[in-house]
Design an enzyme around this catalytic site. Sequence first.
Site, PDB file in Angstrom:
ATOM      1  N   ARG A 107       0.816  -1.222   0.000  1.00 17.57           N
ATOM      2  CA  ARG A 107       0.000   0.000   0.000  1.00 17.57           C
ATOM      3  C   ARG A 107       0.855   1.279   0.000  1.00 17.57           C
ATOM      4  O   ARG A 107       0.562   2.213  -0.770  1.00 17.57           O
ATOM      5  CB  ARG A 107      -0.969  -0.015   1.185  1.00 17.57           C
ATOM      6  CG  ARG A 107      -1.934   1.160   1.198  1.00 17.57           C
ATOM      7  CD  ARG A 107      -2.886   1.068   2.387  1.00 17.57           C
ATOM      8  NE  ARG A 107      -3.827  -0.010   2.251  1.00 17.57           N
ATOM      9  CZ  ARG A 107      -5.041   0.106   1.722  1.00 17.57           C
ATOM     10  NH1 ARG A 107      -5.451   1.276   1.259  1.00 17.57           N
ATOM     11  NH2 ARG A 107      -5.839  -0.932   1.634  1.00 17.57           N
ATOM     12  N   TYR A 216       0.445 -12.904   0.253  1.00 22.52           N
ATOM     13  CA  TYR A 216       0.897 -12.754  -1.131  1.00 22.52           C
ATOM     14  C   TYR A 216       2.087 -11.796  -1.152  1.00 22.52           C
ATOM     15  O   TYR A 216       2.287 -11.005  -0.216  1.00 22.52           O
ATOM     16  CB  TYR A 216      -0.226 -12.223  -2.024  1.00 22.52           C
ATOM     17  CG  TYR A 216      -0.956 -11.013  -1.477  1.00 22.52           C
ATOM     18  CD1 TYR A 216      -0.504  -9.720  -1.748  1.00 22.52           C
ATOM     19  CD2 TYR A 216      -2.095 -11.161  -0.694  1.00 22.52           C
ATOM     20  CE1 TYR A 216      -1.164  -8.610  -1.246  1.00 22.52           C
ATOM     21  CE2 TYR A 216      -2.764 -10.066  -0.188  1.00 22.52           C
ATOM     22  CZ  TYR A 216      -2.304  -8.789  -0.469  1.00 22.52           C
ATOM     23  OH  TYR A 216      -2.962  -7.690   0.040  1.00 22.52           O
ATOM     24  N   ASP A 294     -14.323   3.994   0.823  1.00 25.63           N
ATOM     25  CA  ASP A 294     -14.801   3.518   2.120  1.00 25.63           C
ATOM     26  C   ASP A 294     -15.817   4.452   2.763  1.00 25.63           C
ATOM     27  O   ASP A 294     -16.628   4.015   3.581  1.00 25.63           O
ATOM     28  CB  ASP A 294     -13.629   3.323   3.089  1.00 25.63           C
ATOM     29  CG  ASP A 294     -12.849   2.049   2.810  1.00 25.63           C
ATOM     30  OD1 ASP A 294     -13.345   1.208   2.036  1.00 25.63           O
ATOM     31  OD2 ASP A 294     -11.737   1.903   3.352  1.00 25.63           O
TER      32      ASP A 294
END
Length: 412
Positions: A107, A216, A294
Amino acid sequence: MTTSRILVAGAGIGGLTAALCLAQRGFQVQVFEQASALKALGAGLQLSANATRVLFTLGLGEAVQALTILPGKKCIRLWNTGQEWELFDLGRESIERYGYPYMMLYRPDLHGELVRALNERCPGALQLDAKVVEVRQDAREVELVLQDGRRVRGDVLIGADGVHSVARAAAIAEDKPVFSGCTAWRGVIEVQRLPPRLREPAGVNWVGPGAHIVHYPVHAGRLISLTGIVEKEGWFRESWTEEGSIEECLQDFAGWHEDVQCLLRQIAVPLRWAMMVREPLTNWTNGRISLLGDAAHPTLPFLAQGAGMAIEDACVLARALEQHADDLSLGLRVYQASRIERTTRIVQGSAANAHRFHNRALATPEGAQAYIAGAWEQDKVRAQYHWLFSYCPESVPLEQPPPAPDATSAHA
């Protein structure tokens, strides 16, 4: 360059992408971020072709690809035996079927690239230490009141300020979170600290009764992002920065396969948060104010589409406002009408996936064999993901909205 002034509250991935999409279409944008210094929180995120195509359209594709590696398979592993079921190929298949790659990203890497692009293309548009504390609007404009007393006026406000959105509370609806019954752990692991069997570029979902783990590679393959979610009462803080301990994390996954134990022991700093659920909003637009990401449709992370939805929002929003540049309030309603059915379906599907990942039938190898054969039947899985991945926000038809309310409150 249009004279329309678009204000964006929040400089997360959704807010920054929205600013870039709007600027690309000639709008004047200002982004207000409450933090005094940008430091993207979080570990990893996954972007499927429905989102990465927007980054390529913005001219960021090659720069973002340099931050990741081509992923391999997506698979399910059983919590105690480690048995594996391969679902599909994430790398080659995504490009062949959808024209754009599937990306597993750190991120902070993606956030940093979006910040760099906005500062380069719109110098001065991003303002830090600019916390929005009050929102007002009338028939002509919106006004933001910042914590330091400054007042900023514009033609439209986009609330991209997350689950605790000030814009949503002021203009749309109060926040009504309910504890999901799950606590999440997350962290990153240096790949070099892991044995070779855990270094492959795969997206792995460990599933078990009452818990699951996803991991991942990110940061160009140098880190592994891990999120573990366990059904657990007694922790209700919705924070992304609350530190826990390796011992607590291991206790929550006691009895899980040695590969899981190995991964958890290598997390640098395990963070935890209580996962809250919110019913999908039936409306997220009021006059000259609308929401994104969000703030509009917070979701559980069980379909890996949270960041992707925000990026989709940004593209469709910019298209709708460009199409209705002479009536921006209508443009906002077109944006919402074009997005709300898809985002609601994703929010609901993400919540439903918790039951798939945590099903009690997974307690035994025999039960798991039968359950996974049905719940993850390959054609069924491919159909679900095809619906997600094949969406084209840059060309999906824009929907006509229902009639606007009669009036907009002056203070909202």
